[in-house]
Design a protein around this motif. Structure first.
Motif, mmCIF file in Angstrom:
data_model
loop_
_atom_site.group_PDB
_atom_site.id
_atom_site.type_symbol
_atom_site.label_atom_id
_atom_site.label_comp_id
_atom_site.label_asym_id
_atom_site.label_seq_id
_atom_site.Cartn_x
_atom_site.Cartn_y
_atom_site.Cartn_z
ATOM 1 N N ASN A 125 -14.547 2.169 0.789
ATOM 2 C CA ASN A 125 -13.532 2.717 -0.126
ATOM 3 C C ASN A 125 -12.107 2.546 0.381
ATOM 4 O O ASN A 125 -11.159 2.917 -0.326
ATOM 5 C CB ASN A 125 -13.786 4.205 -0.353
ATOM 6 N N LYS A 126 -11.948 2.004 1.583
ATOM 7 C CA LYS A 126 -10.611 1.914 2.188
ATOM 8 C C LYS A 126 -9.693 1.011 1.371
ATOM 9 O O LYS A 126 -10.090 -0.061 0.923
ATOM 10 C CB LYS A 126 -10.733 1.377 3.621
ATOM 11 N N ARG A 127 -8.459 1.459 1.176
ATOM 12 C CA ARG A 127 -7.457 0.679 0.466
ATOM 13 C C ARG A 127 -6.170 0.636 1.282
ATOM 14 O O ARG A 127 -5.903 1.504 2.106
ATOM 15 C CB ARG A 127 -7.170 1.297 -0.909
ATOM 16 N N GLU A 128 -5.376 -0.374 1.022
ATOM 17 C CA GLU A 128 -4.081 -0.468 1.664
ATOM 18 C C GLU A 128 -3.159 0.604 1.093
ATOM 19 O O GLU A 128 -3.118 0.817 -0.124
ATOM 20 C CB GLU A 128 -3.460 -1.848 1.449
ATOM 21 N N ILE A 129 -2.437 1.283 1.979
ATOM 22 C CA ILE A 129 -1.502 2.322 1.542
ATOM 23 C C ILE A 129 -0.204 1.659 1.071
ATOM 24 O O ILE A 129 0.392 0.869 1.817
ATOM 25 C CB ILE A 129 -1.213 3.311 2.687
ATOM 26 N N PRO A 130 0.244 1.963 -0.156
ATOM 27 C CA PRO A 130 1.505 1.372 -0.626
ATOM 28 C C PRO A 130 2.666 1.748 0.286
ATOM 29 O O PRO A 130 2.759 2.871 0.767
ATOM 30 C CB PRO A 130 1.680 1.981 -2.021
ATOM 31 N N LYS A 131 3.556 0.796 0.506
ATOM 32 C CA LYS A 131 4.719 1.051 1.359
ATOM 33 C C LYS A 131 5.936 1.396 0.496
ATOM 34 O O LYS A 131 6.057 1.004 -0.627
ATOM 35 C CB LYS A 131 5.020 -0.187 2.229
#
Length: 272
Positions: free
Chosen positions: A266-272
């Motif tokens: 379920n891991k996703r990139e965190i928006p910057k």
């Protein structure tokens, strides 16, 4: 179900004496049915006096002991995850370097500790690892260990989630965290950090540790641990004395935990 051995040490000033203790433990681990053994950080030499320690750290001693560990693994037919030993670099600085020696020979894996222990503790202890040690720059895994994919870290690395996040992304089945934790920081954070890293990576964490008062005057926390992917502590060797302990590793537990809590999937990139 592979069986591992965990060596808790009180390493001193003599690399030869420390090697002898490891050699004896490797033979005992093999006799006890273990497929691999884990040792602590700075297993071969623990000396905070850097001028004195320099007499034991040179390129020839590095080659001598790596050759001896390679032979020991081959002769006993057991994989050796050497927590670390100091290695002199061409720059003149040192590396705090982990090694992985395979029972069947072949390539020796190496990992240089990335995060340097530069702290002033409330107990009055002051440590500046970066004054002598050069940080590593690569994440390293051993992809064919008896436990599957094994991630390599060293001690203070434990406090930096990004490294363990990367090891999780690489789907490590187990992560080694050899250590020489101070007593104040160990009492405060050792268990909770190791359990957290196991849970985050959904992987086994094996943390062989130094223990007790050492010849150089420092005191280490001990409590070598094996933690399963759910965060349950399977082995705790306590903080009183060195020794060897065994632990059976149920690799099926990894898939069970990842199915129940699919955080890696379920891991996703965190928006910057």
């Amino acid at each position: 179900m592979p069986k591992i051995a965990v060596l808790q040490m009180n390493s001193g000033l003599s690399p030869e004496a420390n090697f002898g203790a490891i050699e004896e433990a490797v033979q005992e681990a093999k006799a006890g049915g273990a497929e691999m053994i884990f040792t602590p950080e700075m297993a071969l030499l623990l000396d905070r006096d850097r001028k004195r320690a320099a007499n034991s750290i040179d390129s020839s001693s590095y080659r001598k002991y790596t050759d001896r560990f390679r032979s020991l693994a081959a002769n006993t037919r057991i994989d050796i995850a050497l927590g670390s030993m100091p290695v002199r670099l061409e720059s003149g600085m040192l590396a705090n370097r982990s090694f992985y020696f395979r029972a069947h020979g072949g390539r020796v894996e190496r990992y240089d500790k990335i995060h340097m222990f530069d702290v002033d503790l409330s107990s009055g202890e002051s440590w500046r690892e970066s004054n002598a040690y050069e940080p590593g720059a690569q994440v390293v895994t051993v992809d064919d260990s008896p436990l599957g994919r094994l991630g390599l870290t060293v001690c203070y690395d434990l406090r930096f989630p990004a490294l363990f996040d990367e090891l999780g992304r690489r789907r490590c089945d187990a992560i080694a965290v050899p250590a020489a934790f101070t007593r104040p920081t160990g009492e405060a954070h050792w268990h909770v950090l190791l359990r957290s890293r196991a849970i985050e990576a959904s992987a086994f964490v094996i943390a062989a540790a130094q223990v007790g008062r050492h010849e150089d005057g420092r005191e280490t926390f001990g409590h070598s641990l094996v933690v399963d992917p759910w965060g349950d502590v399977l082995l705790d060797m306590g903080g009183d004395k060195p020794g060897l302990a065994f632990c059976d590793i149920d690799l099926g537990r990894i898939a069970e935990v990842r199915e129940q809590v699919p955080s890696l999937a379920n891991k996703r990139e965190i928006p910057k």
